[in-house]
Enzyme design. Structure first.
Site, PDB file in Angstrom:
ATOM      1  N   ASP A 581       0.749  -1.254   0.000  1.00  0.00           N
ATOM      2  CA  ASP A 581       0.000   0.000   0.000  1.00  0.00           C
ATOM      3  C   ASP A 581       0.786   1.316   0.000  1.00  0.00           C
ATOM      4  O   ASP A 581       1.014   1.907  -1.035  1.00  0.00           O
ATOM      5  CB  ASP A 581      -0.999  -0.017   1.162  1.00  0.00           C
ATOM      6  N   GLU A 779      -2.350  -8.420  12.488  1.00  0.00           N
ATOM      7  CA  GLU A 779      -2.009  -8.083  11.109  1.00  0.00           C
ATOM      8  C   GLU A 779      -0.541  -7.649  10.995  1.00  0.00           C
ATOM      9  O   GLU A 779       0.140  -7.967  10.036  1.00  0.00           O
ATOM     10  CB  GLU A 779      -2.925  -6.952  10.637  1.00  0.00           C
TER      11      GLU A 779
HETATM   12  C1  6A9 Z   1     -10.169  -1.571   2.825  1.00  0.00           C
HETATM   13  C2  6A9 Z   1     -11.057  -0.804   4.971  1.00  0.00           C
HETATM   14  C3  6A9 Z   1     -12.084  -1.985   8.263  1.00  0.00           C
HETATM   15  C4  6A9 Z   1      -4.038  -4.634   3.230  1.00  0.00           C
HETATM   16  O1  6A9 Z   1      -4.820  -8.631   4.061  1.00  0.00           O
HETATM   17  C5  6A9 Z   1      -5.527  -8.064   3.025  1.00  0.00           C
HETATM   18  C6  6A9 Z   1      -4.843  -6.815   2.512  1.00  0.00           C
HETATM   19  C7  6A9 Z   1      -3.445  -7.148   2.012  1.00  0.00           C
HETATM   20  O2  6A9 Z   1      -3.536  -7.924   0.857  1.00  0.00           O
HETATM   21  C8  6A9 Z   1      -2.645  -5.916   1.696  1.00  0.00           C
HETATM   22  O3  6A9 Z   1      -1.333  -6.270   1.359  1.00  0.00           O
HETATM   23  N1  6A9 Z   1      -4.804  -5.798   3.579  1.00  0.00           N
HETATM   24  C9  6A9 Z   1      -2.620  -4.968   2.875  1.00  0.00           C
HETATM   25  O4  6A9 Z   1      -1.883  -3.832   2.571  1.00  0.00           O
HETATM   26  C10 6A9 Z   1      -6.162  -5.422   4.030  1.00  0.00           C
HETATM   27  C11 6A9 Z   1      -6.942  -4.775   2.910  1.00  0.00           C
HETATM   28  C12 6A9 Z   1      -8.224  -4.186   3.287  1.00  0.00           C
HETATM   29  C13 6A9 Z   1      -8.859  -3.487   2.093  1.00  0.00           C
HETATM   30  C14 6A9 Z   1     -10.222  -2.977   2.376  1.00  0.00           C
HETATM   31  C15 6A9 Z   1     -11.364  -1.246   3.575  1.00  0.00           C
HETATM   32  C16 6A9 Z   1     -11.798  -1.653   5.938  1.00  0.00           C
HETATM   33  O5  6A9 Z   1     -11.758  -1.076   7.228  1.00  0.00           O
END
Ligand code: 6A9
Length: 809
Positions: A581, A779
């Site tokens: 990100d 996380e």
């Molecule tokens: C956004 C906000 C509660 C972000 O683990 C899933 C992903 C990864 O693939 C990525 O590398 N996470 C990491 O940078 C979480 C992504 C969440 C996106 C949705 C909405 C929700 O607020």
């Protein structure tokens, strides 16, 4: 070999493969695997629920809240949340096919809940039958403990029927009381749901019959998952009439007053059953398929016994596949094994099935994605989000409370662990993703299928773009499968994967049992690889075409080799598509940017494609992929190595078309080593190891920091990937060290080995300590003090800690 620009839309199977897939052994194996996976806790977004992996089907689930006062039902527990004050909730056991046991520490309500399920008759093509148990144990007997629990079952499809069987009789089973629902759907056939108290609950003096209330409502099929709204609206009716009768001042105690209405609407497709308890309790729910022989149906006693036997079987298999067992003399304790088992079970318990349309914008084009030169980041194309045809996905999920859906690059890490416990389950999930690869070779990075899934995503985040990628980790799962095959199959068997399908028949007899069937039968192995191969190749070509980077004319050597890559889909501060990100990139987005992490992923992708192609006898393709791989290795050094900084960097061009490096000491600089693209004797390996091990930069007592504290961006802005420690990145590092840099003789082998040991120790220790302290894995972890932060329980890729413990990479 296919021309680069000859975009291959043909994902079709050759006739040999088509024939192979319809071979009787292959068809039979498929059916059995499918039947044993039909039912599951495929609703990881709620604390406890079961459904089959079928569209428009029967949904069941648990909800509860405290009855100490009338405001309890404002703290409704149903969908997983990190706002419920739980001291952790985790599957202690879950094998993905037959049983699971979950512990939920509801500190606020003074109860520890245990939810478990057990399937029987799973070879039956109908998917068989199951039992589920919900028990509650009071945490602190000195404090009040009163709970309202709700079990609901609802039909999404209009083809089914469900009704309350009000005169169900005691049938001699060990129940105090039984409430039954009868139903049928086209895909499940006829069934009965029995809800019974198994006699384990404490006697609180209440008449058990008075404790149970049921209501039924007819709701639109697409509302069937909205249990909280539906149950709450029924309770509100009771409360309104109570206030009218008694007045606010003279209400009966909540444990008497808070009750469902007992009204069953004609044609109801949503039923909820309430049981209220004081003190310890337990009740069971049985799903009896009419196709299961009566003698095999579960009783409460059978459920108790079956769960115990399943635990023992799980423990035995777990120590066999991971090599982890207490008292084996290697210092592993029982607590260590429990922790690794909790992680594995929680990852498997986090597997979900969803079905429905996604939102895709096929016409929006961002200037940066096509144009040339620096871009105005405020320029936006015209948004045109459209719902797609419904699609289905079976997937593990990163975080049941905040990200309970499929994420493409997370999945490669999930499958690394799932595949160790249940190889064939990991292949089913892989196949489910592969089916989502479209005709162009694209698959959306975030899978938000249907309303329930969408209800957890903030507006503005739903739309997926067909030009956007995500790190191709699916390939890690395929590579891991190939490695397991090589290890488990005879040499002749492995070589047979490359034979003409007709010649494979002699290996058909080798087929063993689930969950290792695809490891013991070359016939099934070949069928699987040949099935996914054309899709993977299309996917690879999509990446190679759409994420291509521009190489400047003056860099003749690199131009000749052709390989360079750039993530599409960035704005000023994010490259969400990279998965990292807000990790710092070139300060001004530019079409001339080149990204070292994507370059590395593509190297790994090409190399793995070459391995698969070779294994299944596609020699021409194997050579082509091999050429790409070598060109990427050479261009990595040409385009991305910065000799002054002694590190790999992104590159970009300035307003005079002059190239410059974009160097930030952090994860991106490690990628060529993380993905094992560097030869072991390269001095660049030494430089990267030093960067990794330097406490002034990426090294901490808790794992590798995403960004050096010395970088100007450290801890800035959203601070998501600007310092915090991500466990899956340490997993990649450990994997590279253990399988390559510490394994092969060379000048840096000893250094690599030492870093391997220390890093493994640090990450495992910290994640475990935080789990003991808070009940959760996270996380990410704080780069300064190691504390867990953001999403929890994050039993997606953070579970790779179990693989670190077992040293399986
Ligand atoms: C956004 C906000 C509660 C972000 O683990 C899933 C992903 C990864 O693939 C990525 O590398 N996470 C990491 O940078 C979480 C992504 C969440 C996106 C949705 C909405 C929700 O607020």
């Amino acid at each position: 070999a296919a021309d680069d620009d000859d975009f291959d839309h043909d994902g079709g199977l050759d006739s040999g493969t088509a024939q192979l897939l319809s071979a009787p052994e292959v068809v039979a194996a498929r059916k059995q695997a499918d039947a044993s996976l039909l039912w599951g806790t495929y609703r990881p977004q709620i604390y406890f629920g079961l459904r089959p992996k079928l569209p428009e089907t029967l949904l069941s689930g648990l909800a509860w809240f405290g009855l100490n006062d009338y405001s309890g039902f404002q703290k409704f527990r149903h969908k997983c949340s990190d706002q419920d004050g739980m001291h952790g909730f985790a599957w202690k056991y879950h094998d993905g096919r037959t049983f699971g046991i979950q512990e939920i520490n509801d500190n606020v309500n003074n109860y520890r809940l245990e939810t478990s399920f057990l399937k029987v008759d799973t070879d039956n093509p109908s998917g068989g039958s199951w039992g589920a148990r919900v028990s509650g144990t009071v945490m602190d007997p000195a404090k009040p403990a009163n709970l309202a629990t709700f079990w609901y079952s609802s039909l999404e499809g209009l083809d089914g029927i469900l009704s309350l069987d009000s005169d169900a009789e005691e049938d001699g089973m060990d129940s105090h009381e039984s409430i039954q629902l009868k139903g049928a759907t086209a895909t499940l056939g006829e069934f009965t749901l029995r809800i019974e108290e198994g006699g384990k609950h404490g006697d609180d003096g209440q008449d058990p019959l008075r404790r149970t209330h049921v209501f039924g409502r007819r709701v639109p099929g697409e509302m069937a998952w909205r249990a909280q709204d539906i149950i709450t609206s029924d309770l509100v009716k009771t409360l309104q009439s109570l206030t009218q009768t008694y007045g606010r001042e003279n209400m009966p105690p909540p444990r008497v007053g808070v009750q469902l209405t007992d009204l069953v609407e004609p044609g109801s497709n949503f039923f909820a059953l309430q049981k209220s308890f004081s003190g310890n309790f337990s009740f069971d729910v049985f799903f009896d398929s009419a196709s299961t022989p009566r003698g095999e149906l579960l009783t409460s006693a059978g459920l108790t016994q079956g769960l115990e036997a399943s635990k023992a079987a799980y423990d035995a298999r777990f120590s066999q596949v991971t090599g982890l067992s207490a008292g084996a003399g290697d210092g592993t304790t029982a607590a260590d094994v429990d922790f690794a088992r909790d992680l594995t079970s929680s990852l498997i318990g986090g597997i979900g099935y969803s079905y429905g349309p996604s939102i895709v914008d096929r016409t929006f084009v961002h200037e940066y994605d096509v144009g040339s030169g620096a871009m105005d980041v405020d320029t936006k194309g015209v948004a045109n989000p459209q719902p797609t045809e419904p699609a289905e996905l079976l997937t593990a999920t990163p975080c049941r409370s905040i990200f309970p859906r499929g994420f493409y690059w997370d999945e490669g890490f999930h499958l690394a662990l799932v595949g160790v416990y249940d190889n064939d389950l990991s292949l089913e999930i892989l196949r489910s993703w592969i089916r989502l690869i479209d005709d162009d070779g694209w698959v959306a990075r975030e899978q938000i299928l249907g309303d329930e899934s969408r209800s957890r995503v903030p507006q503005g985040f739903e739309t997926q773009y067909p030009g956007y990628a995500n790190p191709p980790t699916m390939i890690l799962a395929v590579a891991a499968y190939l490695d397991r095959l090589k290890e488990r199959t005879s040499e002749a068997g492995f070589d047979a994967l490359g034979l003409d399908p007709q010649h494979l028949q002699e290996f058909a007899g080798e087929a063993g049992a689930l969950p290792d069937r695809h490891l013991s039968s070359p016939l099934l192995g070949q069928a699987f690889l040949r099935e996914i191969y054309p899709h993977l190749r299309r996917h690879y070509r999509w990446f190679r075409k759409t994420q291509r980077g521009e190489i400047k004319e003056w860099d003749r050597r690199a131009t000749a080799r052709g390989e360079a890559y750039r993530w599409r889909g960035r704005d000023k501060n994010h490259v969400l598509t990279s998965g990292l990100d807000d990790y710092p990139r070139a300060p001004v987005p530019h079409t001339g940017e080149l990204h070292v992490d994507l370059m590395s992923w593509m190297g790994s992708f090409a190399n793995t494609m070459a391995k698969i192609a070779r294994a299944i006898g596609q020699q021409d393709d194997a050579e082509e992929f091999g050429d790409h791989f070598e060109a990427i290795r050479a261009n990595l050094d040409d385009l991305h190595w910065n000799d002054d900084e002694q590190m790999y960097c992104d590159a970009s061009v300035d307003e005079n078309d002059q190239s410059f490096f974009v160097c930030h000491k952090g994860y991106v600089s490690l990628f060529p080593l993380l993905l094992e693209l560097l030869p072991v004797d390269s001095p660049k390996v030494s430089a990267i190891l030093d960067l990794m091990r330097d406490p002034e930069h990426l090294w901490s007592d808790y794992g590798l920091r995403s960004l050096s504290p010395q970088d100007a961006h450290f801890g800035q802005g959203e601070n998501y990937w600007r310092g915090p420690i991500w466990v899956q990145m340490s997993y990649l590092a450990l994997r590279a060290l253990k399988s390559t840099y510490a394994a092969q003789p060379g000048p840096y082998q000893a250094k690599a080995q030492k870093i391997y040991e220390e890093l493994r120790h640090n990450v495992v220790k910290n994640v475990f300590e935080e789990y003991k302290r808070t009940g959760y894995v996270y996380e990410q972890y704080n780069p300064v003090d190691g504390r867990g932060q953001r999403g929890h329980p994050f039993t997606g890729w953070t579970s790779t800690v179990a693989l670190m413990m077992a040293e399986i990479y």
